[in-house]
Design a protein around this motif. Structure first.
Motif, PDB file in Angstrom:
ATOM      1  N   ARG A 234      -9.404   7.941  -2.213  1.00  0.00           N
ATOM      2  CA  ARG A 234      -9.038   9.191  -1.565  1.00  0.00           C
ATOM      3  C   ARG A 234     -10.206   9.635  -0.708  1.00  0.00           C
ATOM      4  NH1 ARG A 234      -6.575  15.046  -3.593  1.00  0.00           N
ATOM      5  NH2 ARG A 234      -5.946  15.624  -1.467  1.00  0.00           N
ATOM      6  N   GLY A 235      -9.919   9.881   0.554  1.00  0.00           N
ATOM      7  CA  GLY A 235     -10.976  10.231   1.483  1.00  0.00           C
ATOM      8  C   GLY A 235     -12.027   9.139   1.578  1.00  0.00           C
ATOM      9  N   GLY A 236     -11.597   7.893   1.364  1.00  0.00           N
ATOM     10  CA  GLY A 236     -12.511   6.763   1.441  1.00  0.00           C
ATOM     11  C   GLY A 236     -13.311   6.516   0.176  1.00  0.00           C
TER      12      GLY A 236
ATOM     13  N   ILE B 248      -0.656  16.838  -6.669  1.00  0.00           N
ATOM     14  CA  ILE B 248       0.437  16.996  -7.625  1.00  0.00           C
ATOM     15  C   ILE B 248       0.575  18.469  -7.988  1.00  0.00           C
ATOM     16  CG2 ILE B 248       1.311  16.391  -9.913  1.00  0.00           C
ATOM     17  CD1 ILE B 248      -0.239  13.776  -9.733  1.00  0.00           C
ATOM     18  N   GLU B 249       1.725  19.037  -7.670  1.00  0.00           N
ATOM     19  CA  GLU B 249       1.985  20.449  -7.927  1.00  0.00           C
ATOM     20  C   GLU B 249       2.899  20.596  -9.135  1.00  0.00           C
ATOM     21  OE1 GLU B 249       3.957  21.727  -4.422  1.00  0.00           O
ATOM     22  OE2 GLU B 249       2.447  20.892  -3.068  1.00  0.00           O
ATOM     23  N   THR B 250       2.756  21.713  -9.833  1.00  0.00           N
ATOM     24  CA  THR B 250       3.674  22.037 -10.920  1.00  0.00           C
ATOM     25  C   THR B 250       4.864  22.803 -10.359  1.00  0.00           C
ATOM     26  OG1 THR B 250       1.886  22.170 -12.548  1.00  0.00           O
ATOM     27  CG2 THR B 250       3.950  23.287 -13.097  1.00  0.00           C
ATOM     28  N   VAL B 251       6.069  22.345 -10.663  1.00  0.00           N
ATOM     29  CA  VAL B 251       7.292  23.039 -10.268  1.00  0.00           C
ATOM     30  C   VAL B 251       7.794  23.754 -11.515  1.00  0.00           C
ATOM     31  CG1 VAL B 251       9.614  22.827  -9.315  1.00  0.00           C
ATOM     32  CG2 VAL B 251       7.805  21.253  -8.576  1.00  0.00           C
ATOM     33  N   ARG B 252       7.631  25.041 -11.540  1.00  0.00           N
ATOM     34  CA  ARG B 252       7.881  25.816 -12.746  1.00  0.00           C
ATOM     35  C   ARG B 252       9.299  25.601 -13.283  1.00  0.00           C
ATOM     36  NH1 ARG B 252       6.760  32.348 -13.417  1.00  0.00           N
ATOM     37  NH2 ARG B 252       7.142  32.443 -15.656  1.00  0.00           N
ATOM     38  N   GLY B 253       9.368  25.248 -14.540  1.00  0.00           N
ATOM     39  CA  GLY B 253      10.656  25.054 -15.193  1.00  0.00           C
ATOM     40  C   GLY B 253      11.329  23.742 -14.880  1.00  0.00           C
ATOM     41  N   ALA B 254      10.688  22.882 -14.051  1.00  0.00           N
ATOM     42  CA  ALA B 254      11.340  21.631 -13.654  1.00  0.00           C
ATOM     43  C   ALA B 254      10.469  20.399 -13.857  1.00  0.00           C
ATOM     44  CB  ALA B 254      11.781  21.715 -12.192  1.00  0.00           C
ATOM     45  N   GLY B 255       9.173  20.527 -13.614  1.00  0.00           N
ATOM     46  CA  GLY B 255       8.312  19.352 -13.751  1.00  0.00           C
ATOM     47  C   GLY B 255       7.183  19.371 -12.752  1.00  0.00           C
ATOM     48  N   TYR B 256       7.048  18.279 -12.020  1.00  0.00           N
ATOM     49  CA  TYR B 256       5.945  18.113 -11.074  1.00  0.00           C
ATOM     50  C   TYR B 256       6.485  17.562  -9.758  1.00  0.00           C
ATOM     51  CZ  TYR B 256       3.268  18.275 -15.452  1.00  0.00           C
ATOM     52  OH  TYR B 256       2.758  18.624 -16.664  1.00  0.00           O
ATOM     53  N   MET B 257       5.649  17.713  -8.715  1.00  0.00           N
ATOM     54  CA  MET B 257       5.995  17.115  -7.422  1.00  0.00           C
ATOM     55  C   MET B 257       4.713  16.717  -6.701  1.00  0.00           C
ATOM     56  SD  MET B 257       7.953  18.768  -4.101  1.00  0.00           S
ATOM     57  CE  MET B 257       9.507  19.001  -4.944  1.00  0.00           C
ATOM     58  N   MET B 258       4.725  15.518  -6.128  1.00  0.00           N
ATOM     59  CA  MET B 258       3.630  15.085  -5.260  1.00  0.00           C
ATOM     60  C   MET B 258       4.074  15.321  -3.827  1.00  0.00           C
ATOM     61  SD  MET B 258       1.672  11.427  -4.863  1.00  0.00           S
ATOM     62  CE  MET B 258       0.366  11.838  -6.029  1.00  0.00           C
ATOM     63  N   SER B 259       3.357  16.203  -3.143  1.00  0.00           N
ATOM     64  CA  SER B 259       3.762  16.610  -1.801  1.00  0.00           C
ATOM     65  C   SER B 259       2.832  16.022  -0.747  1.00  0.00           C
ATOM     66  CB  SER B 259       3.737  18.141  -1.697  1.00  0.00           C
ATOM     67  OG  SER B 259       3.954  18.561  -0.372  1.00  0.00           O
ATOM     68  N   ASP B 260       3.426  15.469   0.319  1.00  0.00           N
ATOM     69  CA  ASP B 260       2.602  14.958   1.419  1.00  0.00           C
ATOM     70  C   ASP B 260       2.536  15.918   2.584  1.00  0.00           C
ATOM     71  OD1 ASP B 260       5.094  14.743   2.550  1.00  0.00           O
ATOM     72  OD2 ASP B 260       5.034  12.598   2.894  1.00  0.00           O
ATOM     73  N   GLY B 261       3.036  17.152   2.361  1.00  0.00           N
ATOM     74  CA  GLY B 261       3.015  18.153   3.440  1.00  0.00           C
ATOM     75  C   GLY B 261       1.984  19.228   3.193  1.00  0.00           C
TER      76      GLY B 261
ATOM     77  N   VAL C 293       0.847  -1.192   0.000  1.00  0.00           N
ATOM     78  CA  VAL C 293       0.000   0.000   0.000  1.00  0.00           C
ATOM     79  C   VAL C 293       0.885   1.245   0.000  1.00  0.00           C
ATOM     80  CG1 VAL C 293      -1.790   1.298   1.210  1.00  0.00           C
ATOM     81  CG2 VAL C 293      -1.859  -1.202   1.224  1.00  0.00           C
ATOM     82  N   LEU C 294       0.652   2.130  -0.943  1.00  0.00           N
ATOM     83  CA  LEU C 294       1.358   3.411  -1.009  1.00  0.00           C
ATOM     84  C   LEU C 294       0.368   4.507  -0.651  1.00  0.00           C
ATOM     85  CD1 LEU C 294       3.245   2.919  -4.411  1.00  0.00           C
ATOM     86  CD2 LEU C 294       4.099   2.448  -2.106  1.00  0.00           C
ATOM     87  N   THR C 295       0.827   5.521   0.089  1.00  0.00           N
ATOM     88  CA  THR C 295      -0.079   6.570   0.543  1.00  0.00           C
ATOM     89  C   THR C 295       0.523   7.954   0.351  1.00  0.00           C
ATOM     90  OG1 THR C 295       0.784   6.575   2.819  1.00  0.00           O
ATOM     91  CG2 THR C 295      -1.020   5.052   2.330  1.00  0.00           C
ATOM     92  N   CYS C 296      -0.349   8.935   0.242  1.00  0.00           N
ATOM     93  CA  CYS C 296       0.030  10.347   0.278  1.00  0.00           C
ATOM     94  C   CYS C 296      -1.169  11.106   0.828  1.00  0.00           C
ATOM     95  CB  CYS C 296       0.400  10.859  -1.106  1.00  0.00           C
ATOM     96  SG  CYS C 296       0.974  12.585  -1.098  1.00  0.00           S
ATOM     97  N   ARG C 297      -0.986  11.659   2.007  1.00  0.00           N
ATOM     98  CA  ARG C 297      -2.090  12.304   2.716  1.00  0.00           C
ATOM     99  C   ARG C 297      -3.292  11.352   2.794  1.00  0.00           C
ATOM    100  NH1 ARG C 297      -2.511  18.247   0.249  1.00  0.00           N
ATOM    101  NH2 ARG C 297      -0.741  17.808  -1.113  1.00  0.00           N
ATOM    102  N   ASP C 298      -4.455  11.748   2.236  1.00  0.00           N
ATOM    103  CA  ASP C 298      -5.649  10.907   2.367  1.00  0.00           C
ATOM    104  C   ASP C 298      -5.862  10.003   1.156  1.00  0.00           C
ATOM    105  OD1 ASP C 298      -6.180  13.076   0.743  1.00  0.00           O
ATOM    106  OD2 ASP C 298      -8.231  13.351   1.427  1.00  0.00           O
ATOM    107  N   LEU C 299      -4.825   9.869   0.313  1.00  0.00           N
ATOM    108  CA  LEU C 299      -4.914   8.978  -0.849  1.00  0.00           C
ATOM    109  C   LEU C 299      -4.196   7.674  -0.541  1.00  0.00           C
ATOM    110  CD1 LEU C 299      -4.715   9.717  -4.564  1.00  0.00           C
ATOM    111  CD2 LEU C 299      -3.073   8.081  -3.651  1.00  0.00           C
ATOM    112  N   GLN C 300      -4.808   6.560  -0.925  1.00  0.00           N
ATOM    113  CA  GLN C 300      -4.207   5.242  -0.746  1.00  0.00           C
ATOM    114  C   GLN C 300      -4.236   4.474  -2.050  1.00  0.00           C
ATOM    115  OE1 GLN C 300      -5.934   2.943   2.428  1.00  0.00           O
ATOM    116  NE2 GLN C 300      -4.612   3.885   3.951  1.00  0.00           N
TER     117      GLN C 300
ATOM    118  N   GLY D 103     -10.770  14.827  -2.683  1.00  0.00           N
ATOM    119  CA  GLY D 103      -9.781  15.121  -1.651  1.00  0.00           C
ATOM    120  C   GLY D 103      -9.748  16.567  -1.221  1.00  0.00           C
ATOM    121  N   ASN D 104      -8.942  16.812  -0.210  1.00  0.00           N
ATOM    122  CA  ASN D 104      -8.775  18.161   0.325  1.00  0.00           C
ATOM    123  C   ASN D 104      -7.452  18.731  -0.156  1.00  0.00           C
ATOM    124  OD1 ASN D 104      -8.950  20.505   1.804  1.00  0.00           O
ATOM    125  ND2 ASN D 104      -8.283  19.553   3.724  1.00  0.00           N
ATOM    126  N   GLY D 105      -7.476  19.439  -1.275  1.00  0.00           N
ATOM    127  CA  GLY D 105      -6.266  20.056  -1.803  1.00  0.00           C
ATOM    128  C   GLY D 105      -5.613  19.232  -2.887  1.00  0.00           C
ATOM    129  N   ALA D 106      -4.817  19.914  -3.706  1.00  0.00           N
ATOM    130  CA  ALA D 106      -4.122  19.264  -4.815  1.00  0.00           C
ATOM    131  C   ALA D 106      -2.929  18.462  -4.307  1.00  0.00           C
ATOM    132  CB  ALA D 106      -3.662  20.307  -5.826  1.00  0.00           C
TER     133      ALA D 106
END
Length: 226
Positions: free
Chosen positions: A146-148, A213-226, A129-136, A208-211
């Motif tokens: 996500r969120g059940g 996967i974020e866009t990192v300008r000029g670099a790509g993307y990031m999935m943040s758990d914070g 099982v892999l998780t990030c915030r409320d996503l499983q 879910g509550n909030g995005a």
């Protein structure tokens, strides 16, 4: 038992400043003044975390971390760099660093980042099982919630999401996605990545509550758990 920290830094003043700070925080600290000695210590596999300077004599930071990863070691690595350009940071992350910090820095921030790396669970092939915030993501059942709430994904979307979940809090470039998900070792000059990411975002953010996967300008993307 004290957590073991290796500091690979050629500037003696910076090296001693970091070592003193972490020793006072209860870490068992070892240091190396150049890349070759750093590699010798790092590959014994006994450290909980490594702080690595980008520019080193003998063997630079990028070559050192590539050697560590090639040896199969998953020790968390934070890279220090005087280079603030996004592409330089991306090079470090792509080489295998887990985080980076631009010089000059405060010890308080460095300590917080190291503690965060030590709290991060290490991915293993056996993880079901892999998780990030409320996503499983249940890899065995091939189920994402996500969120059940169940999220219906295509096989490709599932693959992309797994790629992100295994690299949380790291910058993921378009090239990394093309190579890791589509197995393209060249740029086919297509917007396939952007189209799939856009659709995946809509799917996983709907319940879910909030995005995630974020866009990192000029670099790509990031999935943040914070």
């Amino acid at each position: 038992m004290s957590r073991r920290l290796l500091i690979v830094e050629d500037d003696s003043e910076t090296r001693e400043f970091i070592a003193k700070g972490f020793a006072e925080e209860g870490f068992a600290v070892e240091t190396a003044p150049d890349g070759r000695e750093g590699l010798y210590h790092a590959t014994d596999g006994s450290f909980d975390v490594i702080i690595l300077d980008r520019m080193l004599p003998g063997l630079d930071g990028l070559a050192l971390i590539k050697s560590i990863r090639a040896a199969g070691l998953k020790t968390p690595v934070l890279m220090l760099t005087a280079m603030s350009a996004v592409d330089e940071r991306v090079k470090g992350l792509r080489a295998g660093a887990d985080d980076y910090l631009v010089k000059p820095f405060s010890f308080q921030e460095l300590h917080a980042r190291i503690e965060a790396l030590l709290r991060r669970p290490q991915d293993t092939e056996e993880a079901a099982v892999l998780t990030c915030r409320d996503l499983q993501m249940d890899l065995l059942a091939r189920r994402v919630t996500r969120g059940g709430q169940d999220i219906a994904l295509t096989p490709r979307e599932f693959q992309i999401l797994e790629f992100f979940l295994r690299r949380k809090n790291r910058v993921i470039s378009r090239t990394m996605l093309l190579e890791g998900v589509w197995d393209y070792h060249f740029d086919p000059n297509t917007n396939v990545v952007d189209v799939h990411i856009s659709k995946l975002r809509r799917q996983i953010d709907e319940h879910g509550n909030g995005a995630l996967i974020e866009t990192v300008r000029g670099a790509g993307y990031m999935m943040s758990d914070g």
